[in-house]
Design a protein around this motif. Structure first.
Motif, PDB file in Angstrom:
ATOM      1  N   ARG A   1      59.603  56.912 102.342  1.00 50.05           N
ATOM      2  CA  ARG A   1      60.936  57.498 102.443  1.00 50.05           C
ATOM      3  C   ARG A   1      61.110  58.761 101.611  1.00 50.05           C
TER       4      ARG A   1
ATOM      5  N   ASP B   1      74.656  47.382 103.629  1.00 51.09           N
ATOM      6  CA  ASP B   1      75.242  46.606 104.723  1.00 51.09           C
ATOM      7  C   ASP B   1      75.986  45.348 104.306  1.00 51.09           C
TER       8      ASP B   1
ATOM      9  N   ARG C   1      55.471  57.789 114.516  1.00 50.61           N
ATOM     10  CA  ARG C   1      54.068  58.218 114.529  1.00 50.61           C
ATOM     11  C   ARG C   1      53.370  57.858 115.835  1.00 50.61           C
TER      12      ARG C   1
ATOM     13  N   GLU D   1      67.811  53.870 104.706  1.00 47.59           N
ATOM     14  CA  GLU D   1      67.736  52.463 104.322  1.00 47.59           C
ATOM     15  C   GLU D   1      67.532  52.342 102.806  1.00 47.59           C
ATOM     16  N   LYS D   2      67.761  51.169 102.306  1.00 51.33           N
ATOM     17  CA  LYS D   2      67.501  50.870 100.903  1.00 51.33           C
ATOM     18  C   LYS D   2      66.170  50.148 100.810  1.00 51.33           C
TER      19      LYS D   2
ATOM     20  N   THR E   1      59.475  51.629 102.848  1.00 49.66           N
ATOM     21  CA  THR E   1      60.058  52.250 101.667  1.00 49.66           C
ATOM     22  C   THR E   1      59.145  53.329 101.071  1.00 49.66           C
TER      23      THR E   1
ATOM     24  N   TRP F   1      53.729  44.043 104.996  1.00 50.08           N
ATOM     25  CA  TRP F   1      53.783  44.933 103.819  1.00 50.08           C
ATOM     26  C   TRP F   1      54.792  44.405 102.792  1.00 50.08           C
TER      27      TRP F   1
ATOM     28  N   THR G   1      61.052  52.473 115.230  1.00 50.37           N
ATOM     29  CA  THR G   1      60.312  51.429 115.942  1.00 50.37           C
ATOM     30  C   THR G   1      60.171  50.179 115.086  1.00 50.37           C
ATOM     31  N   GLY G   2      60.605  50.229 113.823  1.00 50.38           N
ATOM     32  CA  GLY G   2      60.508  49.064 112.930  1.00 50.38           C
ATOM     33  C   GLY G   2      61.605  48.054 113.238  1.00 50.38           C
ATOM     34  N   ARG G   3      61.510  46.947 112.509  1.00 49.25           N
ATOM     35  CA  ARG G   3      62.445  45.823 112.697  1.00 49.25           C
ATOM     36  C   ARG G   3      63.883  46.268 112.474  1.00 49.25           C
ATOM     37  N   MET G   4      64.159  46.903 111.347  1.00 54.65           N
ATOM     38  CA  MET G   4      65.527  47.332 111.046  1.00 54.65           C
ATOM     39  C   MET G   4      65.935  48.514 111.922  1.00 54.65           C
TER      40      MET G   4
HETATM   41  N1  LIG Z   1      69.405  46.702 104.803  1.00 50.38           N
HETATM   42  C1  LIG Z   1      68.686  45.614 104.935  1.00 50.38           C
HETATM   43  O1  LIG Z   1      69.206  44.499 104.927  1.00 50.38           O
HETATM   44  C2  LIG Z   1      67.204  45.715 105.115  1.00 50.38           C
HETATM   45  C3  LIG Z   1      66.478  44.580 105.565  1.00 50.38           C
HETATM   46  C4  LIG Z   1      65.096  44.712 105.747  1.00 50.38           C
HETATM   47  C5  LIG Z   1      64.456  45.904 105.454  1.00 50.38           C
HETATM   48  N2  LIG Z   1      65.182  46.956 104.993  1.00 50.38           N
HETATM   49  C6  LIG Z   1      64.525  48.226 104.667  1.00 50.38           C
HETATM   50  O2  LIG Z   1      64.231  48.918 105.873  1.00 50.38           O
HETATM   51  C7  LIG Z   1      62.990  49.597 105.764  1.00 50.38           C
HETATM   52  C8  LIG Z   1      62.107  49.173 106.948  1.00 50.38           C
HETATM   53  O3  LIG Z   1      61.880  47.787 106.884  1.00 50.38           O
HETATM   54  P1  LIG Z   1      61.450  46.952 108.191  1.00 50.38           P
HETATM   55  O4  LIG Z   1      61.603  45.529 107.845  1.00 50.38           O
HETATM   56  O5  LIG Z   1      62.150  47.475 109.379  1.00 50.38           O
HETATM   57  O6  LIG Z   1      59.904  47.311 108.268  1.00 50.38           O
HETATM   58  P2  LIG Z   1      58.962  47.455 109.551  1.00 50.38           P
HETATM   59  O7  LIG Z   1      57.574  47.297 109.040  1.00 50.38           O
HETATM   60  O8  LIG Z   1      59.416  46.577 110.655  1.00 50.38           O
HETATM   61  O9  LIG Z   1      59.197  48.965 110.034  1.00 50.38           O
HETATM   62  C9  LIG Z   1      58.699  50.043 109.295  1.00 50.38           C
HETATM   63  C10 LIG Z   1      58.855  51.346 110.061  1.00 50.38           C
HETATM   64  O10 LIG Z   1      58.212  52.367 109.296  1.00 50.38           O
HETATM   65  C11 LIG Z   1      57.158  52.954 110.063  1.00 50.38           C
HETATM   66  N3  LIG Z   1      56.055  53.298 109.195  1.00 50.38           N
HETATM   67  C12 LIG Z   1      55.800  54.526 108.740  1.00 50.38           C
HETATM   68  N4  LIG Z   1      54.714  54.532 107.971  1.00 50.38           N
HETATM   69  C13 LIG Z   1      54.263  53.280 107.927  1.00 50.38           C
HETATM   70  C14 LIG Z   1      53.162  52.675 107.287  1.00 50.38           C
HETATM   71  N5  LIG Z   1      52.299  53.387 106.558  1.00 50.38           N
HETATM   72  N6  LIG Z   1      53.005  51.340 107.440  1.00 50.38           N
HETATM   73  C15 LIG Z   1      53.883  50.614 108.180  1.00 50.38           C
HETATM   74  N7  LIG Z   1      54.942  51.156 108.802  1.00 50.38           N
HETATM   75  C16 LIG Z   1      55.118  52.478 108.690  1.00 50.38           C
HETATM   76  C17 LIG Z   1      56.818  51.935 111.136  1.00 50.38           C
HETATM   77  O11 LIG Z   1      56.257  52.559 112.247  1.00 50.38           O
HETATM   78  C18 LIG Z   1      58.190  51.349 111.428  1.00 50.38           C
HETATM   79  O12 LIG Z   1      58.913  52.191 112.290  1.00 50.38           O
HETATM   80  C19 LIG Z   1      62.418  49.253 104.401  1.00 50.38           C
HETATM   81  O13 LIG Z   1      62.688  50.306 103.501  1.00 50.38           O
HETATM   82  C20 LIG Z   1      63.190  48.020 103.969  1.00 50.38           C
HETATM   83  O14 LIG Z   1      63.369  47.948 102.567  1.00 50.38           O
HETATM   84  C21 LIG Z   1      66.530  46.863 104.825  1.00 50.38           C
END
Ligand SMILES: NC(=O)c1ccc[n+]([C@@H]2O[C@H](COP(=O)([O-])OP(=O)(O)OC[C@H]3O[C@@H](n4cnc5c(N)ncnc54)[C@H](O)[C@@H]3O)[C@@H](O)[C@H]2O)c1
Length: 393
Positions: free
Chosen positions: A108, A154, A67, A125-126, A105, A200, A28-31
């Motif tokens: 993870r 990526d 969650r 993810e990294k 992160t 975060w 459900t997160g951004r990535m």
């Molecule tokens: N490869 C890339 O280019 C790239 C770019 C951005 C982020 N990332 C990595 O992807 C991962 C997710 O990043 P994002 O930007 O999608 O973050 P985000 O905050 O949008 O999503 C986080 C996800 O983790 C879940 N989650 C579980 N426990 C949580 C908590 N205690 N607090 C908040 N969220 C919680 C959320 O529900 C959500 O699904 C990170 O590890 C980040 O380093 C990678």
């Protein structure tokens, strides 16, 4: 399996397909949503799977885990996908042989460990974890378990960097001298305009910070394109100490939102990379990398790549008293990209082939640990204000 909600799935897998069940956590997160579910796994299903031979294809079958049942349902329903809030039972279900993690992160390590112990192949993810000992421990655990493991790298699959790699491999730039990269854009501190990245990311106590985030990318980009990183000097900064969160509430931004770094590579190549969420963009793309070699130079972005052969290099003469007679920007030749697929999807296809066909996949947990190592040593360099050597792992 307990507690799995199944919507009526559009049945598009065909007899003979090699089904690969994937538990997708943090989706459900951004990535998780944009890059991994929609633009990778669903895009692969829309194209009819991963073709691996005449009439043969790999068919990813995701099970979404998170969650928040309401968010999961909203994401799963339109695509007819199953979902659950119960990670334990998802990992116990033999229908799903792969675990994928795109959670924040800091969450993870535990989930990946649990998946490895359940005998699942893992892609994540990294950065893989927040510190080197835990990253290496996961690599050892995965190797001992004999599962297949991989980490998102990526940037290597971006059309611009793929084209640059082709240019470098051709040898036409001669001996590489130096690399200079600019990554970043202005991330609004809020409340208005609203910030376009999760809060975060700007709190050290929640695993935020641009060093951990970007150095895990720079490690594999530099290692694979120009030679292993052997040393780092980094200076970070918390330029904006006050930001606003998703609810518009102010918070102390305790994590660095910019990092200015110099890396020393094998063969004496010097790489300078600026990473910043406090910079306004005056470039063609949000990331651009210039490579200067004895026989020519190249500039690569996310999608584009251009070169200036040494034989076509204009003879610049320093004279600020007159307008420059050379149009420097026109002295570059575009290099056509041969690959234009989404970078995350391209790497997902490689991982699925690795799982099903045992094809090589070098971007494993050891590679993930090298990224964490560079971030850790970058932080040490900043803290101690000194150049830090990067020992081989
Ligand atoms: N490869 C890339 O280019 C790239 C770019 C951005 C982020 N990332 C990595 O992807 C991962 C997710 O990043 P994002 O930007 O999608 O973050 P985000 O905050 O949008 O999503 C986080 C996800 O983790 C879940 N989650 C579980 N426990 C949580 C908590 N205690 N607090 C908040 N969220 C919680 C959320 O529900 C959500 O699904 C990170 O590890 C980040 O380093 C990678």
């Amino acid at each position: 399996m307990a507690n799995v909600f199944r919507e009526t799935a559009p049945e598009r897998a065909e007899a003979g397909d090699r089904r690969i069940g994937i538990v997708m956590n943090g989706v459900t997160g951004r990535m998780g949503t944009n890059q991994h579910l929609v633009r990778s796994i669903l895009a692969i299903r829309e194209q009819g799977g991963v073709a691996v031979g005449p009439g043969e294809r790999l068919w990813p079958e995701p099970l979404l885990v998170g969650r928040d049942e309401r968010k999961l349902r909203a994401l799963a329903e339109p695509h007819g996908l199953p979902f659950t809030t119960d990670l334990d039972s998802a990992l116990a279900d033999d229908e799903y042989e792969v675990y994928f993690d795109a959670q924040v992160t800091s969450r993870r390590e535990g989930a990946v460990r649990q998946a490895v112990e359940a005998g699942r192949h893992v892609y994540c993810e990294k950065p893989i974890t927040e510190d080197l000992p835990s990253a290496l421990a996961l690599a050892e655990l995965a190797e001992e378990a004999g599962i297949k493991h991989g980490v998102v790298q990526d940037k290597l699959f971006l059309p611009g960097l793929r084209t640059l790699k082709r240019v470098l491999d051709s040898g036409q730039l001669g001996r590489i001298l130096a690399v200079r990269g600019e990554f970043g854009y202005w991330v609004f501190p809020g409340p208005d305009p609203a910030p376009q990245r999760p809060s975060w990311n700007y709190r050290a106590e929640d695993g935020g910070g641009i060093v951990g985030d970007m150095f895990s990318h720079w490690r594999y980009v530099l290692d694979e394109l120009f030679g292993s990183v052997t040393g780092v000097y980094a200076l970070g900064a918390v330029h904006l100490p006050l930001r606003h969160d998703e609810a518009g509430a102010p918070y102390d931004a305790t994590a660095e939102d910019a990092a200015y770094a110099i890396f020393e590579l094998e063969q004496g190549v010097i790489a300078q990379l600026n990473s910043s969420w406090c910079v306004r963009v005056d470039r063609g793309e949000l990331f651009e990398l210039q490579v200067d070699g004895t026989e020519g130079s190249a500039v690569a972005g996310l999608r584009e790549c251009r070169i200036q052969p040494g034989t076509a290099t204009p003879r610049a003469i320093w004279n600020p008293d007159l307008p420059d007679p050379i149009d420097h920007r026109s002295a570059w030749l575009p290099v056509p990209a041969t690959e234009t697929d989404n970078a995350f999807k391209a790497q997902w296809e490689r991982f699925l082939r690795h799982v099903a066909l045992d094809e090589p996949f070098p971007w494993d947990f050891r590679a993930a640990a090298r990224g964490v190592q560079l971030a850790e040593l970058g932080m040490q360099s900043w803290r101690e204000k000194c150049f830090v050597e990067v020992p081989p792992l």
